[in-house]
Scaffold this motif. Sequence first.
Motif, PDB file in Angstrom:
ATOM      1  N   TRP A  13       1.153  -1.392  -0.212  1.00  0.00           N
ATOM      2  CA  TRP A  13      -0.211  -0.218  -0.021  1.00  0.00           C
ATOM      3  C   TRP A  13       0.286   1.083   0.036  1.00  0.00           C
ATOM      4  O   TRP A  13       1.830   1.203   0.712  1.00  0.00           O
ATOM      5  N   GLY A  14       0.882   2.374  -1.056  1.00  0.00           N
ATOM      6  CA  GLY A  14       1.402   3.100  -0.912  1.00  0.00           C
ATOM      7  C   GLY A  14       2.761   2.990  -2.187  1.00  0.00           C
ATOM      8  O   GLY A  14       3.319   4.061  -2.071  1.00  0.00           O
ATOM      9  N   HIS A  15       3.116   2.461  -1.667  1.00  0.00           N
ATOM     10  CA  HIS A  15       4.417   1.913  -2.809  1.00  0.00           C
ATOM     11  C   HIS A  15       4.414   1.706  -3.595  1.00  0.00           C
ATOM     12  O   HIS A  15       4.866   2.176  -4.737  1.00  0.00           O
ATOM     13  N   TYR A  16       4.570  -0.002  -4.156  1.00  0.00           N
ATOM     14  CA  TYR A  16       4.530  -0.705  -5.434  1.00  0.00           C
ATOM     15  C   TYR A  16       4.310  -1.800  -5.901  1.00  0.00           C
ATOM     16  O   TYR A  16       3.977  -2.702  -4.529  1.00  0.00           O
ATOM     17  N   PHE A  17       4.388  -2.215  -6.635  1.00  0.00           N
ATOM     18  CA  PHE A  17       3.974  -3.530  -6.967  1.00  0.00           C
ATOM     19  C   PHE A  17       5.454  -4.421  -7.119  1.00  0.00           C
ATOM     20  O   PHE A  17       6.084  -3.897  -7.424  1.00  0.00           O
ATOM     21  N   ILE A  18       5.868  -5.565  -6.388  1.00  0.00           N
ATOM     22  CA  ILE A  18       7.391  -6.269  -6.865  1.00  0.00           C
ATOM     23  C   ILE A  18       6.939  -7.506  -6.717  1.00  0.00           C
ATOM     24  O   ILE A  18       6.287  -8.047  -6.521  1.00  0.00           O
ATOM     25  N   GLU A  70       1.312   3.731 -10.160  1.00  0.00           N
ATOM     26  CA  GLU A  70       1.204   4.191 -11.887  1.00  0.00           C
ATOM     27  C   GLU A  70       0.949   3.814 -12.718  1.00  0.00           C
ATOM     28  O   GLU A  70      -0.797   3.348 -13.946  1.00  0.00           O
ATOM     29  N   HIS A  71       1.560   2.494 -12.815  1.00  0.00           N
ATOM     30  CA  HIS A  71       0.919   1.405 -14.329  1.00  0.00           C
ATOM     31  C   HIS A  71       0.369   0.664 -13.868  1.00  0.00           C
ATOM     32  O   HIS A  71       0.347  -0.138 -13.608  1.00  0.00           O
ATOM     33  N   TRP A  72      -0.539   0.579 -12.740  1.00  0.00           N
ATOM     34  CA  TRP A  72      -2.047  -0.039 -12.160  1.00  0.00           C
ATOM     35  C   TRP A  72      -2.395  -0.917 -13.587  1.00  0.00           C
ATOM     36  O   TRP A  72      -1.805  -2.436 -13.130  1.00  0.00           O
ATOM     37  N   GLY A  73      -2.796  -0.763 -14.394  1.00  0.00           N
ATOM     38  CA  GLY A  73      -3.579  -1.252 -15.816  1.00  0.00           C
ATOM     39  C   GLY A  73      -2.364  -2.368 -16.249  1.00  0.00           C
ATOM     40  O   GLY A  73      -2.848  -2.835 -16.760  1.00  0.00           O
ATOM     41  N   GLU A  74      -0.430  -2.249 -15.808  1.00  0.00           N
ATOM     42  CA  GLU A  74      -0.220  -2.500 -16.818  1.00  0.00           C
ATOM     43  C   GLU A  74       0.760  -3.934 -15.768  1.00  0.00           C
ATOM     44  O   GLU A  74       2.185  -4.280 -16.182  1.00  0.00           O
ATOM     45  N   ILE A  75       0.347  -4.066 -14.337  1.00  0.00           N
ATOM     46  CA  ILE A  75       0.947  -4.888 -13.882  1.00  0.00           C
ATOM     47  C   ILE A  75       1.108  -6.333 -13.669  1.00  0.00           C
ATOM     48  O   ILE A  75       2.096  -6.558 -14.029  1.00  0.00           O
TER      49      ILE A  75
END
Length: 203
Positions: free
Chosen positions: A95-100, A177-182
């Motif tokens: 949350w609040g950071h990124y996907f890894i 910010e790249h949610w749709g491309e994860i």
Amino acid sequence: MENFDLTPEEAAIVYSPGVIALKNSAIAKVMQLMGRLQETLAAAGSHFPFEPVWLQQGPKISRGEQYKGLPWVILDYPRYFGKTDVFAFRSMFWWGHYFICTLHLAGNVKERFAGHLCKGYEKLAAAGFQAYLAEDPWEHDFEDGNYQFIGDMRFEDWKLMVGRNGFIKLAKPFGLEHWGEIITGIAEAYTTLLNILNDEDQV
């Protein structure tokens, strides 16, 4: 004397139950995203000759509230966690950071693929992977210098990194910010890793 008064920022959240409802809704969507990601990874890895032992543990999606104080969701697939041997690909939302996405190899599994990883140096560097530097294998984030870009290492240093511990972790972050491309991004990273591990020309 303890002060229990709320700050204006705290009060704005406490007085707004909708904030928690939105948070729960967002986490539910992340759980759904992880389910779809698992299906995508299964398709991407369908031609990789996984050993039977690595398929004994099915995919696992878990969630929690307190990874360094913030909610998280994790997909482990594929996953094999033995007493000393590990073969796991972990996708994490923080949350609040990124996907890894992280490849975690340990024990005999790491030794089996060490040559592939060394020879895959240029491909890993070009794909933007980072190598885990810390000693505790159960830290997941990129904070506090936990990771270094493989492309910033000399090849000789990379070979030392591959051999220095009983485990190795390679990871790549994806901005929220790249949610749709994860899903696409993580699947591409996974495919790159599988190609390196499965390339007989690498050893």
